[in-house]
Design a protein around this motif. Sequence first.
Motif, PDB file in Angstrom:
ATOM      1  N   GLU A 109       4.022 -14.164   5.854  1.00 39.05           N
ATOM      2  CA  GLU A 109       4.178 -13.370   4.515  1.00 39.05           C
ATOM      3  C   GLU A 109       3.032 -13.036   3.995  1.00 39.05           C
ATOM      4  N   ASP A 110       2.079 -13.885   4.086  1.00 35.58           N
ATOM      5  CA  ASP A 110       0.660 -13.389   3.314  1.00 35.58           C
ATOM      6  C   ASP A 110       0.175 -12.320   4.158  1.00 35.58           C
ATOM      7  N   LEU A 111       0.130 -12.359   5.667  1.00 33.81           N
ATOM      8  CA  LEU A 111      -0.350 -11.058   6.077  1.00 33.81           C
ATOM      9  C   LEU A 111       0.431  -9.795   5.668  1.00 33.81           C
ATOM     10  N   GLU A 112       1.799  -9.946   5.718  1.00 33.33           N
ATOM     11  CA  GLU A 112       2.636  -8.653   5.488  1.00 33.33           C
ATOM     12  C   GLU A 112       2.187  -8.235   4.193  1.00 33.33           C
ATOM     13  N   LYS A 113       2.073  -8.983   3.278  1.00 41.05           N
ATOM     14  CA  LYS A 113       1.643  -8.824   1.948  1.00 41.05           C
ATOM     15  C   LYS A 113       0.357  -7.985   1.896  1.00 41.05           C
ATOM     16  N   GLN A 114      -0.764  -8.519   2.545  1.00 41.27           N
ATOM     17  CA  GLN A 114      -2.060  -7.884   2.799  1.00 41.27           C
ATOM     18  C   GLN A 114      -1.830  -6.708   3.406  1.00 41.27           C
TER      19      GLN A 114
ATOM     20  N   PHE B 181       5.863   6.821  -2.412  1.00 40.04           N
ATOM     21  CA  PHE B 181       5.451   5.544  -3.188  1.00 40.04           C
ATOM     22  C   PHE B 181       6.779   5.125  -3.859  1.00 40.04           C
ATOM     23  N   GLU B 182       7.903   5.741  -4.346  1.00 45.66           N
ATOM     24  CA  GLU B 182       8.923   5.127  -4.592  1.00 45.66           C
ATOM     25  C   GLU B 182       9.623   4.341  -3.629  1.00 45.66           C
ATOM     26  N   TYR B 183       9.462   4.738  -2.453  1.00 46.26           N
ATOM     27  CA  TYR B 183      10.134   3.974  -1.427  1.00 46.26           C
ATOM     28  C   TYR B 183       9.011   2.774  -1.109  1.00 46.26           C
ATOM     29  N   ILE B 184       7.915   3.021  -1.319  1.00 46.17           N
ATOM     30  CA  ILE B 184       7.099   1.717  -1.037  1.00 46.17           C
ATOM     31  C   ILE B 184       7.125   0.712  -2.176  1.00 46.17           C
ATOM     32  N   ARG B 185       7.789   1.147  -3.300  1.00 43.23           N
ATOM     33  CA  ARG B 185       7.771   0.311  -4.427  1.00 43.23           C
ATOM     34  C   ARG B 185       8.970  -0.787  -3.968  1.00 43.23           C
ATOM     35  N   CYS B 186       9.761  -0.421  -3.052  1.00 42.38           N
ATOM     36  CA  CYS B 186      11.015  -1.318  -2.634  1.00 42.38           C
ATOM     37  C   CYS B 186      10.220  -2.748  -2.200  1.00 42.38           C
ATOM     38  N   PHE B 187       9.136  -2.576  -1.351  1.00 37.86           N
ATOM     39  CA  PHE B 187       8.601  -3.766  -0.940  1.00 37.86           C
ATOM     40  C   PHE B 187       8.074  -4.572  -2.141  1.00 37.86           C
ATOM     41  N   ASP B 188       7.403  -3.821  -3.299  1.00 40.59           N
ATOM     42  CA  ASP B 188       6.929  -4.771  -4.307  1.00 40.59           C
ATOM     43  C   ASP B 188       7.941  -5.045  -5.008  1.00 40.59           C
TER      44      ASP B 188
END
Length: 823
Positions: A248-253, A182-189
């Motif tokens: 971008e909206d799809l990727e964020k979804q 989840f730390e890695y996933i935070r890179c996207f956020d």
Amino acid sequence: KKQWYQRRVAITAGIETLNKTDIRDQLWEFYDRYYSANLMTIVIVGNETLDTLQDWAEKIFTAIPNKDSQKPVFNTLPFPPNDTRYINRLVYFKPKINTNFLKIIFPVNIEGYPDMSYVTSMLGYEGDTSLYKLLSDKGLITALGTGVYISTSNFNIIALDFTLTLKGLEKDNIELIVTNMFEYIRCFDENGINEGLWQENKQIDELRFRYKEKESPADYASMISATMSYREDPRDYLDPPSRRTYDEDLEKQIMSALKPHNMNMYIGSSEFSSEKAATDYGPQLDEKEKWYQTEYTNQQIDRDLIKKWEQVGLNPALRLPDANTYIPKESEGDFDILPPGDIVEKYSIDVTPNDRKFKVWWYQDTIFNQPKVSFHCYLFPKAPSHDRDSYIKTDMLSKIYNLESSSALYPATVVGYSTNIYYSSQWVPMVYGYSKPDAVEKIIPKVVNILLKHKFDKDKAFFENTVISPIKLSYENIKNWPATTVAMVYARKLVNDWTVDDSSLANDVSRITQNDIKDFRDKLLKDVSGSCSVVGNVDKKQAQKYVKILEDAITDAGFTLSTENRLSEMYNKVRKLKQGKTLVLRRLAESPTEPNSAAIMAYQIGNSNSNGDRELKDKPMYTRKVLSSLLGLALREPCFNYLRTKKQLGYVVHCYVDEEQQISNFVVVVQGSREDAGPDVMAKEINTFITDQWNSIKENTTANIEMWNSIKVALRKTLEEKPQSLSAKNRLLVDAVFSLKQDFQIREKQITALEGLEYGDFVTFFERYLIGNTRRQCSIEVYSQKLQPIPTTVSGDEELIPMKTNVTEYRDSALKETFSETE
């Protein structure tokens, strides 16, 4: 939930599923309801015109009725959001093989089959700042795989598969792995969706599409037909990736689904059991799955952990990848096809410079015009060893290489370069990919330096977790191999000194240290000769340069090069079985849960590159090889019809010609679970089949001549078939370069041999190698433990190897004679 069960789980069943009085009526009802043209898809792939293909389709398929049947519709989500009966579950279970792994899934409830390749490729990144690198350096995992686990019209599942070490299996470390994830996933956020990386990922997919090599027409038709059944727009599966547009909206979804409250965790290990109390690895298992009796326990993920993971911050060790410099660029001429120059050869040619040590075989492709190159180099140690210790150390070297290379070579491999070092009696560095010279020149030393410059100085606990334990597990799993695989290992042990596969190897792994492996590597590479094949969009000068780069890497690491020709050391001398007898080896399957038994009957023929020293010696070269192939074609269908269809001995039945260390063998394999038809019965029926075939084949009947002519035509078509891709052409050239004869015209010579054969030659061949006092035959029989006791009697022309006799000891004492190159 019931709909989901029907869609995914009903493919698994047991005898009770079929044991119903009206089962035939149910089957017919199912057929009558769904066998309808409107539910079918048809794909025809061929060289004929579109009009001809359409004509075939109409003639063959118009008779299928169109009942306007309705396709079943499943609208229920298998993992409804916030329903903790199905989501936020933590399942521990004990798999049937020895393994340790963690699977994490995230349901993505988006309709319309969204493209999720960007997100899954970023999760699967293995470079220096990746989740994989961080966890592998901690000794917690040895592999990470990511992808779309399930894709349907209304939901999808993204999965991360972690291969765990024993250390990684510990509860605290499972928590740490998920925290780091989840730390890695935070890179996207934190940084948002990186459009540059999205476009780079699309570019890589576009290159794969644009330079994809030809595949099997059957596989291609099957893939398209399956896709047509659920994708209405052909552009979705036929168009290139360039059709994709950034959304971008799809990727964020998609990214919004990768949250702690929207995941399930599945942890599998042989350390879990219903008979063991809770340990540092997990709880005691309290349930059993219906179909396979797999032990498991299903619980909710701790809510405090969910809250903790929802609040993780950034980790400075984790970052999305940088721009990939290995991607070829059209603007820089990386896809330019070289002109043929002065040399256009059908075969590889030796272009070894006078000042080089290693042999250089070069072939510049002028047929497929792919901007790709293949580099294979066989490194031959002066005195290779083939004892148990060497076998284990070789496996350890391979494991170390794989661990080190995943991150070091990831930028190249993700683009499409295949890299590896194969370990056996020789070591084979290999690179295959785009022919961009500066990229290949960087990759070759990277590949070999992982082996040459490794210091073997890892922390002892790290070495134990990432190398010793996984290899022990792999050896322990030998006892779980299918009965046919175990039988084949015994067959090879009987005649081949180099076969040492044995679950007892697990007992020897722990005593081998990193220094032992280093000494093993240094000894083997102290004096090494080499022979290299360079094939593809590459000129002679560049091919020579690639080999020089390899030579320089080896000498820079302090090792010595030799010009000796050690090609023959690739091949071990194969022991001869006794003539005129059937050598019978009977053994019990190690696994108490193995339901199957197997029998393998093998007949030795001789060196595949020789005609022998008797009736075929004056025939054209490769006549015996051709006759072996014809034997396989002649008996393949009758073998299946008799042993499986008529005698119903097992669900695995096949006959084929096998080459082991360039010695040809005719092999019959049967595997089944009937308690009234154990391996002794299987072997008896195989002998009956061979005898019946001989009694039929020895007669010069019209039917036999027709069969003979048909298999000759079939073999000729196979031999005349041209390679359909650069990879296939490369395989043929590499096989020739690294064979003892180094014969690049082997197919043409086999056709010549085929043309000169008559039916009488086939009859004589069959009699010599499969019948009577000149045959060399063994029967390897592996018994399921439910078939004890194993029979101890044999017929008059059979010799039984006693149960307690070690196979290798018997081989060394009783089978001392080996095949020569002319036998």
